[in-house]
Enzyme design. Structure first.
Site, mmCIF file in Angstrom:
data_model
loop_
_atom_site.group_PDB
_atom_site.id
_atom_site.type_symbol
_atom_site.label_atom_id
_atom_site.label_comp_id
_atom_site.label_asym_id
_atom_site.label_seq_id
_atom_site.Cartn_x
_atom_site.Cartn_y
_atom_site.Cartn_z
ATOM 1 N N ASP A 27 -7.535 -7.926 1.897
ATOM 2 C CA ASP A 27 -6.248 -8.174 0.907
ATOM 3 C C ASP A 27 -5.091 -8.481 1.084
ATOM 4 O O ASP A 27 -3.395 -8.561 0.449
ATOM 5 C CB ASP A 27 -6.998 -6.576 0.076
ATOM 6 C CG ASP A 27 -7.031 -5.669 0.940
ATOM 7 O OD1 ASP A 27 -6.617 -5.345 1.644
ATOM 8 O OD2 ASP A 27 -7.841 -4.332 0.114
ATOM 9 N N ASP A 45 -5.223 4.596 4.533
ATOM 10 C CA ASP A 45 -6.516 4.741 4.226
ATOM 11 C C ASP A 45 -7.785 5.284 5.492
ATOM 12 O O ASP A 45 -8.104 5.839 5.474
ATOM 13 C CB ASP A 45 -6.930 2.945 4.507
ATOM 14 C CG ASP A 45 -6.673 2.258 3.051
ATOM 15 O OD1 ASP A 45 -6.143 3.196 2.088
ATOM 16 O OD2 ASP A 45 -7.345 1.521 2.728
#
Length: 888
Positions: free
Chosen positions: A72, A482
Site C-alpha cells: 500500500d 505499526d
C-alpha cells in the site's frame, strides 16, 4: 497493518510533503560553487522482512514462478524463485513523485510475460499532491515507462484490498482496463498502457464511501470501480475478449458485464444486494464466476459477508457461503481458484481480527467447505496447519495470548490469497505484516497438516520514524510505524523480536545516552498503556516508564549524554523532564507544547528544542528553556535537528518548506546563532557518521536538494562540499524521516523511507577525501581505469546489467565516456546514471551532469536493461576514450 499505518504516512506528510516540491533546477541554475561528485554505493535493507500490509499478489498465468506483490505504501515486488525472495521494482520513484510508491493494482501480461503494469498513487485526497499513473514495463519491472492519469489513485486508501482494478486482456494484450476511484469511472487502453481514455458508456462509477462525514476526504471518497475480470474462453488469440466482468463499489449494483468486448455494459441480472463485491474470480473451465462479498470496503472493517457463485452460461446465482450469514462477523475476500484443479476454490475472512483470520477451502465448486481451523471445545482450537516463523521470529509479537488466540496468528487483513496456477501445493497470502505461504497445501485435502511459513524475504515495507546508531552495542536501533521498532545486531539477519514491554503500535522517537549507550529511551503510540519505555542494555530488554497526565501519543524524546535524565515532548501535553527512569515527570517551562526535543551530546544538562521557527535551549536538565535569538530559521514545524557527538554546542538543523526558509543550518554556540549553508537548497534530515580517513570532523549525511538534484548526500568536510551517494535507480520516494551515519564504519549511512524499510549504504570509497571538491578537476593524462561488468538479472529475451567504472589513475576526471562492443548483438533498451548511444554492436556510455567528476581512487556506476537472443556474453574489452581499461 492497523489504522496507525495511515497515520504514519500522514505524519510524514505533515512534516513537509503536503506542499510538494518545485521542479528541479536546470543544470545552469545550480549554484556555481557546488560540484557534485559521484561515489559508488551498495544499497541494502536492514532486514526486517515484511512489516506492512500486502493487499495484492498476482501470478502470471503463462509462465511458471512469475509472481508479483503490491504494497500500500512500499512499492511493488517480483518473486525470484531461485532464491525464494522478492525483488523491489519501484526504488527509482523519486522525491517529487513519492505518492507513486503506493500501488493500487498490478497486472502481469499472460500473453507476453515480460510485460507488467502497475497502477500507482497513494491518496485520492489532498495528502498526495500529484495524480496517479500507470507504469508499464517490458522487462518485468527492471525499468519503467509512465503515463500520468487525469485523476488520483489510492494505494493507501480504504478499499485498497479489493481488486485487482487493473487487468490485461488475456487474448489481446494491447487492451487493458483500469477501475478508478472518486467517481472517475472505468478506463481503457488499447495501446498497451501508453494512452488511456474513459469508457464513456460504462453505467456506474460507484457510490460507496466508508465515512461520509470525514472532512479530510480520506474515508469519504467514493471507492469506485474495484475489479476487472476477463472470461478468457470468450476470445481467441489476437482478438479482444468478448465477456468482461467489472466490480463496482455499490451495494445494490455491484457487478456489470460486457459481452461485446467492452462496447456496451449492463448490470448482471439476479445478483445479490446489500454487499460490496471485494473480488471477482472466474473459473473458465467450469464456467463459474466466484464473488467474495463484505458489507464494508476493508481492509480493517467488515462485519458481515457472503460468497456467491454465478454460472456464466445459465445466469444462475448460488449462495455458496461456508457459514450462515448470522454466524459471520467478518467480510469475505482473498478469493482464489486452483487452475490445476478446477472446482477448488478458497476464500478468507479478511476482517476476522479476533481470535484469528479464517481461510475456507472447497474442492467441489463451493458445494461444501472446510476451515483452516475449528473449535474443538471452546476455547480450544484444532488447526489444519502448523506455522513456522523461525525466519521472521518477531511475528509472534512477543505475545502470550490466551486461547482461542494463538501466536503467531494465521493473519489479519487477509485480502490477498492466491494458489499458484502451476502448482496446487503452493499458496501465498498477504496479511497486515507479511506474506505467508505454503508449499504443501494439498495436505489440507488428505487430512494431514500443511506448513505455513513467511514467504517475504526481500519485501521490506516499514515506515521509518527515527534511527539511531550508537557508538557501541548494536549498530542500529529503529523507530517504526505499526511494528514498533527493532534492535539490529546484524543488518543481514532478521531480529528475533521487535521492541516489547511495552509493545507500541508505532514508535515515534528514540534516543540513547551518548557517553552511556546502554541507556536507551523510546516513545510511541499505544491504545492503552504507557507511552515511554527505557532500556539499560542497549535496547535488548525494556521496561515501561510512567506517563505524565494528558499524554496521548509518543512525540519526541531525548536522553542526556550521560543517561541521567530525559526530556520528553509527548502528544497531548507539554514538554516534560525527569531524572532517573521516568517514574515521575515535571513540566518544563519556557518551551511550547509540541516542540521537537534533542540533547547535547557532551553536556548532560543541556537540551534543545524547536517549535514554529524558534530554537530553545535548556542548561538545567530540561527544567527551564530559553528561546534563542537566532533568526531566519524555518517558520513551520517541518524540522529535524541533531547535536554533534563529541562537541558541545555543535548543532545542525535541517528542514523548512518550498514557500519559505528551507535548507541546512549550523550552530557552533549551542543554538545562540545559526549559519545557513548557501549551497544546500533544501534539506530534510541530518545525521553524523565516522569521519573520513584523515578528516577531523565527523561525516555529515542528509536527504536534500543540492545543485538542483534531489538525493542522499554526504560531506566529509563540514558541509563545504557534498557528494550525492545514491543514484536515480535508488531513490525510495520520500526519505525525509531520519538519517544517521554509523560512528564505527566510515561511509555507512542508514536512510529512513516511508514504506521501503531501513535502507543502508556502504561506500566503495575507502580513501575519504572531500565531498566532491570545490573546483572543476581536470582529466588525468593516463586515464587509468578498471571496469566491472555484472549481469544482475536475466530472463527470456532480456537482461539487466550494472557497470562500475573506477578511476585508478592519479588525477580526477571532469567527464568520462566508456565504450565497448557486444559480441552477440545485444541491444540496450534503457540506461540510468549514464547517457548512451549504440551503433550496431558498439556502445558508448557517457556521464550525466551530476556524476561527471570522479576523483582518483573513486568510482562511478551505471546500469541498463537490454535485449538478447541466443547468447548473452559479457563484453571483454572497454575503453575510456582511447585508453583501454582493466576488466575485473
Amino acid at each position: 497493518m492497523r489504522r496507525t499505518r495511515i497515520l504514519t504516512a500522514v505524519l510524514a506528510l505533515a512534516a513537509g510533503l503536503l506542499a510538494g516540491t518545485p521542479p528541479a533546477l536546470a543544470a545552469g541554475d545550480a549554484p556555481a560553487k557546488v560540484s557534485i561528485a559521484a561515489d559508488t554505493y551498495t544499497w541494502k535493507n536492514a532486514r526486517i522482512d515484511g512489516g506492512g500490509f500486502v493487499p495484492g499478489i498476482v501470478f502470471n498465468r503463462k509462465e511458471k514462478n512469475l509472481a508479483y506483490a503490491r504494497t500500500d505504501i512500499g512499492g511493488a515486488y517480483r518473486w525470484q524463485q531461485s532464491s525464494k525472495t522478492w525483488t523491489p521494482l519501484l526504488d527509482s520513484v523519486g522525491w517529487d513523485d513519492w505518492g507513486h510508491t503506493g500501488v493500487v493494482s498490478v497486472a502481469s501480461d499472460s500473453v507476453d510475460p515480460n510485460k507488467v503494469y502497475a497502477a500507482v498513487g497513494t491518496y485520492t485526497n489532498g495528502w498526495d499532491p500529484k495524480n496517479g499513473a500507470v507504469m508499464r514495463s517490458s522487462d518485468r519491472g527492471a525499468s519503467w515507462q509512465k503515463t500520468d492519469l487525469p485523476f488520483k489513485l489510492g494505494g493507501n486508501m480504504p478499499g485498497r484490498g479489493m481488486g485487482e482494478r487493473l487487468a490485461v486482456d488475456p487474448n489481446k494484450n494491447s487492451v487493458l482496463y483500469l477501475g478508478a476511484p472518486s467517481g472517475k469511472g472505468l478506463w481503457r487502453s488499447t495501446d498497451s498502457g501508453v494512452t488511456w481514455s474513459q469508457v464513456a458508456d460504462f453505467p456506474n462509477v460507484g457510490n460507496y464511501v466508508q465515512d461520509p462525514s470525514d472532512t479530510s476526504g480520506y474515508a469519504s471518497d467514493n471507492q469506485g470501480i474495484v475489479w476487472v475480470t476477463f472470461d478468457e474462453s470468450t476470445g481467441s488469440s489476437g482478438n479482444a475478449t468478448k465477456t468482461i466482468y467489472v466490480g463496482v463499489a455499490d451495494k445494490d449494483n455491484a457487478v456489470y458485464r460486457s459481452t461485446d468486448a467492452g462496447a456496451t455494459w449492463s448490470r448482471v441480472a439476479g445478483q445479490p444486494t446489500g454487499y460490496l463485491a471485494h473480488k471477482g474470480v472466474l473459473d473458465a473451465a467450469n464456467g463459474y464466476l466466484y464473488l467474495a462479498y463484505s458489507d464494508k470496503g476493508g481492509p480493517y472493517d467488515g462485519g458481515k459477508g457472503r460468497l456467491w457463485r454465478y454460472a456464466t452460461a445459465t445466469g444462475t446465482w448460488t449462495d455458496i457461503s461456508p457459514v450462515a450469514e448470522a454466524d459471520t462477523y467478518y467480510g469475505f475476500s482473498g478469493l482464489t481458484v486452483d487452475r490445476q484443479k478446477p472446482g477448488t476454490v478458497m476464500a478468507t475472512a479478511y476482517s476476522s481480527w479476533w481470535p484469528d483470520t479464517q481461510i475456507f477451502r472447497s474442492t467441489d465448486s463451493g458445494g461444501t467447505w472446510t476451515k483452516a481451523w475449528e473449535y474443538t471445545s471452546y476455547p480450544n482450537r484444532s488447526n489444519r496447519y502448523t506455522m513456522d516463523v523461525s525466519s521472521s521470529p518477531w511475528l509472534t509479537w512477543g505475545a502470550n495470548p490466551s486461547p482461542p488466540e494463538q501466536t503467531p496468528k494465521l493473519g489479519w487483513m487477509t485480502e490477498a490469497l492466491e494458489i499458484d496456477p502451476f502448482d496446487s501445493g503452493r499458496m501465498m497470502y498477504g496479511t497486515g505484516a507479511t506474506i505467508y505461504g505454503t508449499e504443501n497445501l494439498t495436505n489440507w485435502d488428505s487430512g494431514s497438516q500443511f506448513t505455513i511459513k513467511p514467504m517475504v524475504q526481500g519485501l521490506e515495507e516499514t515506515a521509518v520514524n527515527d534511527l539511531a546508531s550508537p557508538p557501541s552495542g548494536a549498530p542500529l536501533l529503529s523507530a517504526l510505524g505499526d511494528v514498533g521498532g527493532f534492535r539490529h545486531t546484524d543488518l543481514a539477519k532478521v531480529p528475533s523480536t521487535m521492541f516489547t514491554q511495552p509493545t507500541f503500535t508505532t514508535t515515534t522517537s528514540l534516543d540513547f545516552a551518548e557517553t552511556n549507550p546502554n541507556t536507551v529511551v523510546r516513545v510511541g503510540n499505544l491504545d492503552s498503556g504507557p507511552h515511554v519505555a527505557f532500556s539499560t542494555d542497549n535496547g535488548a530488554n525494556w521496561f515501561a516508564g510512567t506517563d505524565p497526565s494528558g499524554v496521548s501519543g509518543g512525540g519526541t524524546v531525548a536522553a542526556a549524554s550521560d543517561g541521567g535524565r530525559f526530556v520528553w515532548s509527548p502528544a497531548g501535553t507539554g514538554v516534560q523532564y525527569t531524572t532517573g527512569f521516568g517514574t515521575s515527570w515535571s513540566a518544563s517551562s519556557g518551551i511550547p507544547a509540541g516542540a521537537v526535543v534533542e540533547s547535547d551530546r557532551v553536556d548532560p544538562k543541556v537540551f534543545y528544542g524547536f517549535k514554529s521557527g524558534k530554537f530553545y535551549v535548556s542548561t538545567d536538565g530540561g527544567a527551564t528553556f530559553t528561546a534563542s535569538s537566532a533568526t531566519g530559521l524555518p517558520s513551520g514545524d517541518s524540522v529535524r535537528f541533531k547535536a554533534l557527538p563529541g562537541a558541545k554546542g555543535d548543532v545542525w538543523l535541517a528542514g523548512g518548506a518550498p514557500d519559505g526558509a528551507y535548507g541546512l543550518w549550523h550552530s557552533t554556540d549551542g543554538g545562540a546563532s545559526f549559519t545557513k549553508l548557501s549551497d544546500v537548497e533544501q534539506a530534510d534530515t541530518i545525521g553524523f557518521g565516522k569521519a573520513a580517513p584523515g578528516a577531523s570532523y565527523q561525516t555529515l549525511y542528509t536527504s536534500a536538494k543540492i545543485g538542483g538534484v534531489r538525493g542522499i548526500f554526504r560531506s566529509t568536510d563540514k558541509g563545504a562540499t557534498w557528494t550525492r551517494i545514491n543514484d536515480d535507480a535508488h531513490q525510495w520516494g520520500w526519505t525525509g524521516g531520519a538519517i544517521t551515519g554509523d560512528p564505527r564504519v566510515y561511509g555507512r549511512v542508514y536512510v529512513s523511507t516511508n514504506g521501503r524499510g531501513v535502507i543502508y549504504g556502504d561506500t566503495s570509497d575507502t580513501g575519504g577525501g572531500g565531498g566532491g571538491g570545490g573546483t572543476d578537476p581536470t582529466p588525468t593524462p593516463t586515464a587509468a581505469c578498471t571496469v566491472s561488468y555484472k549481469i544482475t538479472n536475466q530472463w527470456s529475451g532480456g537482461f539487466q546489467a550494472d557497470v562500475q567504472l573506477a578511476n585508478t589513475g592519479t588525477g580526477a576526471w571532469s567527464g568520462w565516456s566508456l565504450g565497448w562492443t557486444f559480441a552477440d548483438g545485444q541491444k540496450i533498451t534503457q540506461a540510468w546514471n549514464a547517457d548512451h548511444t549504440q551503433s550496431g554492436a558498439a556502445v558508448t556510455a557517457k556521464n550525466v551532469g551530476w556524476n561527471a567528476n570522479v576523483a582518483a581512487g573513486s568510482s562511478v556506476s551505471f546500469g541498463f536493461t537490454g535485449s538478447w537472443s541466443g547468447s548473452n556474453t559479457k563484453p571483454t574489452a572497454f575503453k575510456l576514450g582511447d585508453q583501454s581499461c582493466t576488466v575485473s
